[in-house]
Write a protein that holds these residues in place. Structure first.
Motif: not given
Ligand SMILES: Nc1ncnc2c1ncn2[C@@H]1O[C@H](COP(=O)(O)OP(=O)(O)OP(=O)(O)O)[C@@H](O)[C@H]1O
Ligand SMILES: [Mg+2]
Length: 364
Positions: A37, A305-306
């Motif tokens: 991240t 992200d993710d």
């Protein structure tokens, strides 16, 4: 546009990372806490002058024990032009650079456009109005040249009026007049640019959100400008002065604007599930990127992200489907390679304890 190089020093666990990026999809894979991240945070920092994380205050971004933090990016635009942007911090303030010279934060941010979907993005739908104004103004800033100047003048006048409101001694009413005139003049322009932006955004929202959440039906965009319709802001401010004096701040104006999305089959925000909030937020970010592309002729960098832990497989596939083929540079993170990306060509970077390894390219 695409980031060709990202050079990070002293950001969280990334002591030194030099990342070369190409076209299309890039995936940063690694264990929890590895620094994935933080790579996206560095790219976002260049485009917003702040972190997207709620715990992303400048003090927290600086690697513990390090004395300075810097991020440099080399951006290749659609027309082949290269822009070199940098943000560094030693001590209290940011030092911004563009093409080797000292620059304002505004110049750096206008050169580099990154939109980021991350675990906190649902706040765009479920959080306070400030989050939505920030989203709106970032978009307006990139497509309306006049916006930054009007916004700065408005903020300055607002600060001056608020300090008069908080003054311990009585203030002559005439002192308010020039700041209220300035608020009204710049506020009207900001309002006009925001309305025009939302009008242009709506068809993109219909496409992106419609593709992710077709079951919710038609979309309606609501907007309130921050003071009563049909009234002049200067007059409203003058009428509200006594009330504002007792509150100690300016209660009407474009800084109180609000917008929201509602759906035919989910008319209130509370009708949305957490996942639907996230998908709506993602649709907003993708629509903003698509509008940017239609006006500027190039896509901003899109960060996810993710992705795999935020969305179910069908929605991950739908997002990848929306982005594949439009020519955007996409940066994705995950503890594993997300399933919908396994069948596509992607640059995969392994991230381990703050180190980003050179990429391997996978192709289906
Ligand atoms: N100021 C700081 N100085 C040094 N290390 C920090 C600082 N702030 C955060 N960290 C560490 O840096 C790492 C940040 O990692 P990041 O959030 O980028 O990880 P990630 O790979 O995205 O993990 P996850 O999969 O859990 O989301 C964590 O190990 C965290 O403890
Ligand atoms: Mg992470």
């Amino acid at each position: 546009m695409r980031l060709e190089r990202l050079r990070i020093r002293g950001l969280r666990c990334l002591a030194e990372a030099d990342i070369e990026l190409g076209e299309g999809i890039h995936v940063f894979v690694g264990a929890n806490g590895a620094g994935k991240t933080s790579v996206l945070e560095a790219a976002f920092l260049l485009s917003h002058g702040r972190s997207f994380r709620s715990g992303g205050a400048k003090e927290v971004l600086l690697q513990r024990g390090a004395s300075s933090l810097s991020v440099f990016g080399e951006i290749r635009h659609q027309d082949g032009r290269i822009g070199r942007v940098g943000l560094g911090r030693e001590g209290a303030r940011w030092d911004a650079r563009l093409d080797g010279r000292s620059a304002s934060l505004g110049e750096v941010v206008s050169e580099c456009a990154v939109v980021c979907f991350e675990p906190g993005s649902h706040a765009l739908i479920a959080g306070g109005a400030e989050e939505r104004r920030r989203y709106l103004d970032w978009g307006v800033f990139h497509v309306e040249h006049e916006f930054l100047l009007a916004w700065r003048r408005y903020q300055r006048a607002l600060k001056q009026r608020n300090s008069l409101l908080r003054s311990n001694s009585p203030v002559a009413p005439e002192l308010f007049l020039s700041w209220e005139a300035e608020l009204s003049q710049t506020g009207e322009r900001i309002h006009f640019m925001r309305v025009r932006y939302l009008d242009q955004l709506l068809p993109h929202l219909e496409q992106t959100i419609g593709g992710l959440l077709p079951e919710l039906g038609a979309i309606e965009l609501r907007y309130r400008r921050g003071w009563p319709e049909e009234r002049d802001l200067a007059e409203v401010l003058a009428d509200q002065r006594d009330r504002d004096l007792s509150r100690g701040h300016t209660t009407q104006g474009v800084h109180r604007a609000e917008w929201s999305i509602s759906f035919e089959h989910a008319p209130m925000r509370e009708h949305l599930s957490r996942g639907q909030e996230k998908l709506t937020a993602l649709g907003c970010l993708l629509a903003q990127a698509a509008l940017f592309a239609s006006q500027k002729g190039e896509w901003p960098v899109v960060c996810l992200d993710d992705l795999a832990s935020e969305l179910d497989l069908a929605h991950q596939t739908a997002v990848v489907g929306q982005l594949a083929g439009v020519g955007a540079q996409v940066l994705v993170t995950g503890t594993e390679l997300p399933a919908p990306l396994q069948s596509l060509s992607a640059h995969v970077f392994h991230v381990e304890q703050g180190k980003v390894a050179a990429p391997a390219i996978i192709t289906s």
